[in-house]
Write an enzyme that holds these catalytic residues in place. Structure first.
Site, PDB file in Angstrom:
ATOM      1  N   GLY A  11       0.822  -1.223   0.000  1.00 40.35           N
ATOM      2  CA  GLY A  11       0.000   0.000   0.000  1.00 40.35           C
ATOM      3  C   GLY A  11       0.846   1.259   0.000  1.00 40.35           C
ATOM      4  O   GLY A  11       0.565   2.201   0.729  1.00 40.35           O
ATOM      5  N   VAL A  62      -2.769  -7.790  -2.352  1.00 41.88           N
ATOM      6  CA  VAL A  62      -2.228  -8.629  -1.270  1.00 41.88           C
ATOM      7  C   VAL A  62      -3.255  -9.616  -0.723  1.00 41.88           C
ATOM      8  O   VAL A  62      -2.902 -10.548   0.003  1.00 41.88           O
ATOM      9  CB  VAL A  62      -1.619  -7.798  -0.105  1.00 41.88           C
ATOM     10  CG1 VAL A  62      -0.424  -6.989  -0.572  1.00 41.88           C
ATOM     11  CG2 VAL A  62      -2.674  -6.929   0.561  1.00 41.88           C
ATOM     12  N   ASN A  88       1.154  -2.462   5.351  1.00 43.11           N
ATOM     13  CA  ASN A  88       0.366  -1.238   5.525  1.00 43.11           C
ATOM     14  C   ASN A  88      -0.942  -1.258   4.735  1.00 43.11           C
ATOM     15  O   ASN A  88      -1.894  -0.578   5.108  1.00 43.11           O
ATOM     16  CB  ASN A  88       1.241  -0.046   5.094  1.00 43.11           C
ATOM     17  CG  ASN A  88       0.420   1.189   4.810  1.00 43.11           C
ATOM     18  OD1 ASN A  88       0.028   1.908   5.730  1.00 43.11           O
ATOM     19  ND2 ASN A  88       0.120   1.442   3.540  1.00 43.11           N
ATOM     20  N   TYR A 153     -13.626  -4.166  10.197  1.00 39.22           N
ATOM     21  CA  TYR A 153     -12.289  -3.550  10.261  1.00 39.22           C
ATOM     22  C   TYR A 153     -11.637  -3.794  11.630  1.00 39.22           C
ATOM     23  O   TYR A 153     -10.461  -4.182  11.708  1.00 39.22           O
ATOM     24  CB  TYR A 153     -12.450  -2.054   9.989  1.00 39.22           C
ATOM     25  CG  TYR A 153     -11.183  -1.252   9.951  1.00 39.22           C
ATOM     26  CD1 TYR A 153     -10.351  -1.267   8.831  1.00 39.22           C
ATOM     27  CD2 TYR A 153     -10.806  -0.443  11.021  1.00 39.22           C
ATOM     28  CE1 TYR A 153      -9.202  -0.510   8.782  1.00 39.22           C
ATOM     29  CE2 TYR A 153      -9.654   0.327  10.987  1.00 39.22           C
ATOM     30  CZ  TYR A 153      -8.858   0.287   9.858  1.00 39.22           C
ATOM     31  OH  TYR A 153      -7.708   1.040   9.815  1.00 39.22           O
TER      32      TYR A 153
HETATM   33  P1  NAP Z   1      -5.282   4.839   2.008  1.00 42.30           P
HETATM   34  O1  NAP Z   1      -4.901   6.257   1.904  1.00 42.30           O
HETATM   35  O2  NAP Z   1      -6.656   4.407   1.594  1.00 42.30           O
HETATM   36  O3  NAP Z   1      -4.187   3.965   1.218  1.00 42.30           O
HETATM   37  C1  NAP Z   1      -4.296   2.569   1.192  1.00 42.30           C
HETATM   38  C2  NAP Z   1      -3.136   1.997   0.395  1.00 42.30           C
HETATM   39  O4  NAP Z   1      -3.259   0.566   0.380  1.00 42.30           O
HETATM   40  C3  NAP Z   1      -3.120   2.440  -1.049  1.00 42.30           C
HETATM   41  O5  NAP Z   1      -1.775   2.506  -1.476  1.00 42.30           O
HETATM   42  C4  NAP Z   1      -3.857   1.304  -1.765  1.00 42.30           C
HETATM   43  O6  NAP Z   1      -3.496   1.320  -3.134  1.00 42.30           O
HETATM   44  C5  NAP Z   1      -3.320   0.100  -0.983  1.00 42.30           C
HETATM   45  N1  NAP Z   1      -4.182  -1.084  -0.988  1.00 42.30           N
HETATM   46  C6  NAP Z   1      -5.452  -1.205  -0.561  1.00 42.30           C
HETATM   47  N2  NAP Z   1      -5.883  -2.457  -0.709  1.00 42.30           N
HETATM   48  C7  NAP Z   1      -4.863  -3.163  -1.242  1.00 42.30           C
HETATM   49  C8  NAP Z   1      -4.687  -4.512  -1.620  1.00 42.30           C
HETATM   50  N3  NAP Z   1      -5.682  -5.415  -1.499  1.00 42.30           N
HETATM   51  N4  NAP Z   1      -3.497  -4.891  -2.134  1.00 42.30           N
HETATM   52  C9  NAP Z   1      -2.488  -3.997  -2.274  1.00 42.30           C
HETATM   53  N5  NAP Z   1      -2.590  -2.714  -1.917  1.00 42.30           N
HETATM   54  C10 NAP Z   1      -3.772  -2.300  -1.411  1.00 42.30           C
HETATM   55  O7  NAP Z   1      -5.123   4.294   3.501  1.00 42.30           O
HETATM   56  P2  NAP Z   1      -4.265   4.862   4.733  1.00 42.30           P
HETATM   57  O8  NAP Z   1      -5.139   5.739   5.524  1.00 42.30           O
HETATM   58  O9  NAP Z   1      -2.949   5.350   4.271  1.00 42.30           O
HETATM   59  O10 NAP Z   1      -4.103   3.516   5.584  1.00 42.30           O
HETATM   60  C11 NAP Z   1      -2.930   2.721   5.557  1.00 42.30           C
HETATM   61  C12 NAP Z   1      -3.022   1.685   6.663  1.00 42.30           C
HETATM   62  O11 NAP Z   1      -3.167   2.333   7.927  1.00 42.30           O
HETATM   63  C13 NAP Z   1      -4.235   0.767   6.539  1.00 42.30           C
HETATM   64  O12 NAP Z   1      -3.890  -0.541   6.946  1.00 42.30           O
HETATM   65  C14 NAP Z   1      -5.233   1.349   7.498  1.00 42.30           C
HETATM   66  O13 NAP Z   1      -6.156   0.416   7.960  1.00 42.30           O
HETATM   67  C15 NAP Z   1      -4.293   1.840   8.596  1.00 42.30           C
HETATM   68  N6  NAP Z   1      -4.844   2.898   9.429  1.00 42.30           N
HETATM   69  C16 NAP Z   1      -5.270   4.066   8.887  1.00 42.30           C
HETATM   70  C17 NAP Z   1      -5.811   5.044   9.724  1.00 42.30           C
HETATM   71  C18 NAP Z   1      -6.277   6.367   9.184  1.00 42.30           C
HETATM   72  O14 NAP Z   1      -6.898   7.119   9.966  1.00 42.30           O
HETATM   73  N7  NAP Z   1      -6.041   6.715   7.931  1.00 42.30           N
HETATM   74  C19 NAP Z   1      -5.905   4.800  11.083  1.00 42.30           C
HETATM   75  C20 NAP Z   1      -5.458   3.596  11.608  1.00 42.30           C
HETATM   76  C21 NAP Z   1      -4.921   2.633  10.772  1.00 42.30           C
HETATM   77  P3  NAP Z   1      -4.501   0.762  -4.279  1.00 42.30           P
HETATM   78  O15 NAP Z   1      -5.838   1.338  -3.984  1.00 42.30           O
HETATM   79  O16 NAP Z   1      -3.905   1.200  -5.585  1.00 42.30           O
HETATM   80  O17 NAP Z   1      -4.442  -0.704  -4.111  1.00 42.30           O
END
Ligand code: NAP
Length: 245
Positions: A11, A62, A88, A153
């Protein structure tokens, strides 16, 4: 500090993942990052190359074991090996349980939990053989304290913590560490609809969302020599959310 090392980041095309790639590259690591091919991968690649490291984006869902296995073989062919794995990639599909369909539950678990299994299965023999390696899994405060509308989630992120602790125990004697980071609310595409939501901001003692770089800095620390004796831990980077739960 990470000169000569290679990190695989899932990600990495935007959000926290891109910030993690940048933080590790700023410390000298070469970067292989995975995404499903949505917008942003080329920008990540350009930004990393500007830091003077080797960087390459790979298209890989993934949630799919076969694809993940193939891509890791390709990464090893391209980079020789790898030393750091950051899980991630993650998705949400929020609904109250009353209206959450099986497909929604399945889809979130497939990416957030099975995705972690699928990549660690590839890293495990590599790290075990070289008797070193760092695995860092991005969990969430939702996995620690739950969140209404996020049963799928929260379940996936809580499971990642159990998974992290078991892998840590299995690989500790081999010099491999496995830790999790539990972010609170972070400003990314995932939270774009509620960054101004006063009710949410009210739940955060620091009264603001994190920047992706604030999570990436924790990740860079866990990948560094300074974190050599930390394994099986969950580091909360949540502006105080869990300290008052
Ligand atoms: P985001 O901006 O939506 O980015 C998600 C990333 O993951 C993108 O690069 C997406 O690219 C990739 N992705 C999604 N599904 C995938 C798959 N099946 N295979 C490969 N790549 C995949 O999310 P984020 O907020 O940066 O979150 C990153 C991590 O932090 C996640 O695990 C999320 O649960 C965790 N998190 C986020 C928050 C928050 O507030 N933002 C809080 C706690 C935890 P593509 O769409 O091109 O695949």
């Amino acid at each position: 500090m990470l000169n000569g090392k290679t990190a695989v980041v899932t990600g990495g095309s935007r959000g926290i993942g891109r910030a993690v790639c940048t933080a590790l590259a700023e410390n000298g690591a070469n970067i292989a990052f995975l995404s499903r091919g949505g917008a942003g991968a080329e920008q990540t690649e350009r930004e990393l190359e500007a830091l003077g490291v080797t960087a390459r984006g790979y298209v890989c869902d993934v949630a799919d074991y076969g694809q993940t296995e193939q891509v890791f073989k390709q990464i090893i062919a391209d980079f020789g090996s790898f030393d750091i794995l950051v899980n991630n990639a993650g998705i949400t599909d929020d609904k109250l349980l009353l209206s959450m369909k099986p497909d929604s539950f399945d889809k979130v678990l497939r990416t957030n939990l099975y995705g972690v299994y699928n990549t660690i299965k590839q890293a495990y023999p590599v790290f075990m053989k070289k008797r070193s390696g760092r695995i860092i899994n991005i969990s969430s405060v939702s996995g620690l304290i739950g969140n209404a509308g996020q049963a799928n989630y929260s379940a996936s992120k809580a499971a990642v913590i159990g998974f992290t602790k078991s892998v840590a125990r299995e690989l500790a004697s081999r010099g491999v560490t496995c830790n999790a980071i539990a972010p609170g609310f972070v400003e990314t595409d995932m939270t774009a609809d509620f960054t101004q939501n006063e009710a949410i901001i009210g739940q955060i003692p620091m009264k603001r969302f994190a920047k992706p770089e604030e999570i990436a800095a924790v990740c860079a620390f866990l990948a560094s020599d300074g974190a050599s004796y930390i394994t099986g831990s969950v580091i909360c980077a949540d502006g105080g959310m869990t300290c008052i739960s």
